[in-house]
Write a protein that holds these residues in place. Structure first.
Motif, PDB file in Angstrom:
ATOM      1  N   GLY A  29       0.824  -1.222   0.000  1.00 29.05           N
ATOM      2  CA  GLY A  29       0.000   0.000   0.000  1.00 29.05           C
ATOM      3  C   GLY A  29       0.849   1.259   0.000  1.00 29.05           C
ATOM      4  N   PHE A  30       1.993   1.191   0.660  1.00 26.52           N
ATOM      5  CA  PHE A  30       2.918   2.330   0.696  1.00 26.52           C
ATOM      6  C   PHE A  30       3.402   2.659  -0.720  1.00 26.52           C
ATOM      7  N   TYR A  31       3.834   1.625  -1.455  1.00 26.11           N
ATOM      8  CA  TYR A  31       4.357   1.855  -2.814  1.00 26.11           C
ATOM      9  C   TYR A  31       3.240   2.273  -3.770  1.00 26.11           C
ATOM     10  N   ARG A  32       2.020   1.732  -3.524  1.00 25.80           N
ATOM     11  CA  ARG A  32       0.882   2.148  -4.366  1.00 25.80           C
ATOM     12  C   ARG A  32       0.640   3.644  -4.208  1.00 25.80           C
ATOM     13  N   ASP A  50      14.660   5.869 -10.397  1.00 29.71           N
ATOM     14  CA  ASP A  50      14.360   5.638  -8.981  1.00 29.71           C
ATOM     15  C   ASP A  50      15.677   5.344  -8.269  1.00 29.71           C
ATOM     16  N   VAL A  51      16.069   6.236  -7.373  1.00 32.13           N
ATOM     17  CA  VAL A  51      17.377   6.158  -6.698  1.00 32.13           C
ATOM     18  C   VAL A  51      17.244   5.395  -5.377  1.00 32.13           C
ATOM     19  N   GLY A  52      18.065   4.360  -5.194  1.00 30.98           N
ATOM     20  CA  GLY A  52      17.953   3.527  -3.988  1.00 30.98           C
ATOM     21  C   GLY A  52      16.684   2.704  -4.075  1.00 30.98           C
ATOM     22  N   THR A  53      16.513   2.050  -5.209  1.00 29.90           N
ATOM     23  CA  THR A  53      15.238   1.365  -5.515  1.00 29.90           C
ATOM     24  C   THR A  53      14.978   0.164  -4.626  1.00 29.90           C
ATOM     25  N   GLY A  54      16.030  -0.366  -3.952  1.00 27.49           N
ATOM     26  CA  GLY A  54      15.826  -1.568  -3.134  1.00 27.49           C
ATOM     27  C   GLY A  54      15.305  -2.695  -4.021  1.00 27.49           C
ATOM     28  N   PRO A  55      14.258  -3.421  -3.573  1.00 26.53           N
ATOM     29  CA  PRO A  55      13.753  -4.534  -4.385  1.00 26.53           C
ATOM     30  C   PRO A  55      12.848  -4.087  -5.535  1.00 26.53           C
ATOM     31  N   ASP A  75      20.697   1.043  -7.298  1.00 25.92           N
ATOM     32  CA  ASP A  75      20.954   0.799  -5.872  1.00 25.92           C
ATOM     33  C   ASP A  75      22.391   0.315  -5.730  1.00 25.92           C
ATOM     34  N   PRO A  76      23.072   0.728  -4.637  1.00 26.39           N
ATOM     35  CA  PRO A  76      24.453   0.267  -4.458  1.00 26.39           C
ATOM     36  C   PRO A  76      24.543  -1.199  -4.025  1.00 26.39           C
ATOM     37  N   SER A  77      23.444  -1.790  -3.579  1.00 28.15           N
ATOM     38  CA  SER A  77      23.465  -3.172  -3.100  1.00 28.15           C
ATOM     39  C   SER A  77      23.182  -4.139  -4.243  1.00 28.15           C
ATOM     40  N   ALA A  78      24.169  -5.020  -4.515  1.00 26.61           N
ATOM     41  CA  ALA A  78      23.999  -6.016  -5.589  1.00 26.61           C
ATOM     42  C   ALA A  78      22.844  -6.956  -5.258  1.00 26.61           C
ATOM     43  N   THR A 117      12.847   9.058  -5.360  1.00 25.29           N
ATOM     44  CA  THR A 117      13.570   8.238  -4.405  1.00 25.29           C
ATOM     45  C   THR A 117      12.714   8.084  -3.159  1.00 25.29           C
ATOM     46  N   SER A 118      12.635   6.867  -2.621  1.00 26.83           N
ATOM     47  CA  SER A 118      11.805   6.664  -1.427  1.00 26.83           C
ATOM     48  C   SER A 118      12.591   5.920  -0.346  1.00 26.83           C
ATOM     49  N   LEU A 119      12.516   6.451   0.869  1.00 20.75           N
ATOM     50  CA  LEU A 119      13.150   5.855   2.061  1.00 20.75           C
ATOM     51  C   LEU A 119      14.649   5.630   1.889  1.00 20.75           C
ATOM     52  N   SER A 120      15.284   6.436   1.048  1.00 17.85           N
ATOM     53  CA  SER A 120      16.709   6.236   0.769  1.00 17.85           C
ATOM     54  C   SER A 120      17.570   7.423   1.179  1.00 17.85           C
ATOM     55  N   LEU A 121      17.016   8.653   1.088  1.00 19.10           N
ATOM     56  CA  LEU A 121      17.800   9.863   1.405  1.00 19.10           C
ATOM     57  C   LEU A 121      18.560   9.708   2.722  1.00 19.10           C
ATOM     58  N   HIS A 123      20.006   7.411   3.973  1.00 18.69           N
ATOM     59  CA  HIS A 123      21.186   6.540   3.866  1.00 18.69           C
ATOM     60  C   HIS A 123      22.317   7.176   3.053  1.00 18.69           C
ATOM     61  N   TRP A 124      22.077   8.299   2.385  1.00 17.79           N
ATOM     62  CA  TRP A 124      23.093   8.851   1.496  1.00 17.79           C
ATOM     63  C   TRP A 124      24.263   9.419   2.304  1.00 17.79           C
ATOM     64  N   ASP A 125      25.495   9.053   1.880  1.00 21.00           N
ATOM     65  CA  ASP A 125      26.700   9.508   2.596  1.00 21.00           C
ATOM     66  C   ASP A 125      26.913  11.001   2.444  1.00 21.00           C
TER      67      ASP A 125
HETATM   68  C1  SAM Z   1      15.165   1.478   3.224  1.00 19.03           C
HETATM   69  S1  SAM Z   1      15.728   0.957   1.640  1.00 19.03           S
HETATM   70  C2  SAM Z   1      14.494   1.693   0.559  1.00 19.03           C
HETATM   71  C3  SAM Z   1      14.315   0.903  -0.704  1.00 19.03           C
HETATM   72  C4  SAM Z   1      13.174   1.372  -1.590  1.00 19.03           C
HETATM   73  N1  SAM Z   1      13.415   2.666  -2.172  1.00 19.03           N
HETATM   74  C5  SAM Z   1      11.889   1.408  -0.824  1.00 19.03           C
HETATM   75  O1  SAM Z   1      11.235   2.450  -0.763  1.00 19.03           O
HETATM   76  O2  SAM Z   1      11.539   0.355  -0.287  1.00 19.03           O
HETATM   77  C6  SAM Z   1      17.110   2.040   1.356  1.00 19.03           C
HETATM   78  C7  SAM Z   1      17.847   1.719   0.079  1.00 19.03           C
HETATM   79  O3  SAM Z   1      18.768   2.772  -0.200  1.00 19.03           O
HETATM   80  C8  SAM Z   1      19.941   2.176  -0.707  1.00 19.03           C
HETATM   81  N2  SAM Z   1      21.068   3.100  -0.532  1.00 19.03           N
HETATM   82  C9  SAM Z   1      21.960   3.187   0.483  1.00 19.03           C
HETATM   83  N3  SAM Z   1      22.851   4.152   0.238  1.00 19.03           N
HETATM   84  C10 SAM Z   1      22.526   4.698  -0.961  1.00 19.03           C
HETATM   85  C11 SAM Z   1      23.084   5.728  -1.770  1.00 19.03           C
HETATM   86  N4  SAM Z   1      24.162   6.427  -1.375  1.00 19.03           N
HETATM   87  N5  SAM Z   1      22.502   6.000  -2.947  1.00 19.03           N
HETATM   88  C12 SAM Z   1      21.413   5.319  -3.346  1.00 19.03           C
HETATM   89  N6  SAM Z   1      20.841   4.329  -2.622  1.00 19.03           N
HETATM   90  C13 SAM Z   1      21.384   4.028  -1.448  1.00 19.03           C
HETATM   91  C14 SAM Z   1      20.080   0.874   0.078  1.00 19.03           C
HETATM   92  O4  SAM Z   1      20.925  -0.064  -0.562  1.00 19.03           O
HETATM   93  C15 SAM Z   1      18.633   0.426   0.155  1.00 19.03           C
HETATM   94  O5  SAM Z   1      18.267  -0.413  -0.905  1.00 19.03           O
END
Ligand code: SAM
Length: 201
Positions: A29-32, A50-55, A75-78, A117-121, A123-125
């Motif tokens: 529902g969140f993604y919808r 979509d930046v940090g797309t996760g799954p 996404d940086p995670s393989a 981008t969702s739920l990713s900001l 995590h950005w370094d």
């Molecule tokens: C909480 S998950 C969110 C995934 C998806 N966007 C969602 O809404 O479910 C955070 C994601 O951000 C990614 N991430 C971490 N550092 C990042 C970066 N510097 N740039 C882009 N993505 C990053 C992680 O690998 C992870 O998949």
């Protein structure tokens, strides 16, 4: 050596499998809700990043609503990209998943009409470097739409946008109710590109 694409342990192996399950089954529902927004904002035939797309659940929910758009998730995670690649199988040719990060997007300049981008900001370094990189891949007149928890560094995000001649945070801030227990409310900030190409000041 640390690279921009090195995945945090929280997004590798078993954690990724758990997140993938949760995203597809418990948080759909969140993604919808977010995809409805993205579908409204995307111009006809848009190229979306979509930046940090996760799954990649946002990729599939958006693709389902807008058959005219192409979407790339990075996404940086393989392991996350492997999960996203499985999840986007029903959309061959117009939905893609690649390794990359907010600070290092594997795309040409001005490749996208809309960056989301969702739920990713949070995590950005390096938020400033990431905003500059996202501005690089954004077409003139495009938008960067950032959805995240209230505790995410939105102040840094807006300051970095205002430091770019081609970007403005323009006080487009909204709180969205998602109706999903784990993430009841999220913030949405929109950064606008001017009609000129976005360049650092
Ligand atoms: C909480 S998950 C969110 C995934 C998806 N966007 C969602 O809404 O479910 C955070 C994601 O951000 C990614 N991430 C971490 N550092 C990042 C970066 N510097 N740039 C882009 N993505 C990053 C992680 O690998 C992870 O998949």
């Amino acid at each position: 050596m640390h690279t921009q694409h090195q995945a945090h342990g929280a997004f590798a192996g078993r954690s990724t499998r758990r997140y993938d399950f949760m995203a597809r089954r418990l948080m759909r529902g969140f993604y919808r809700r977010i995809a409805e927004d993205v579908a409204l904002l995307a111009p006809n035939g848009a190229d979306i990043l979509d930046v940090g797309t996760g799954p990649g659940v946002l990729l599939t929910e958006t693709a389902r609503r807008r058959p005219d758009v192409s979407i790339t998730g990075i996404d940086p995670s393989a392991d996350m990209i492997a999960a996203a690649t499985r999840n986007i199988e029903p959309y061959p040719g117009r939905v893609h998943a690649r390794i990359g990060s907010a600070a290092e997007v594997p795309s040409d300049d001005a490749a996208f009409d809309l960056v989301v981008t969702s739920l990713s900001l949070h995590h950005w370094d390096d938020v400033a470097a990431s905003v500059a990189e996202l501005a690089r891949v954004l077409r003139p007149g495009g938008q960067i739409v950032v959805f995240d928890l209230a505790r995410a560094p939105f102040g840094e995000l807006d300051a970095a946008a205002d430091a770019h001649s081609g970007l403005s945070s323009a006080a487009c801030h909204t709180t969205i109710g998602t109706g999903v227990p784990h993430v009841r409310r999220i913030e949405r900030h929109v950064l606008h590109a001017t009609a000129e190409a976005a360049q650092p000041r």
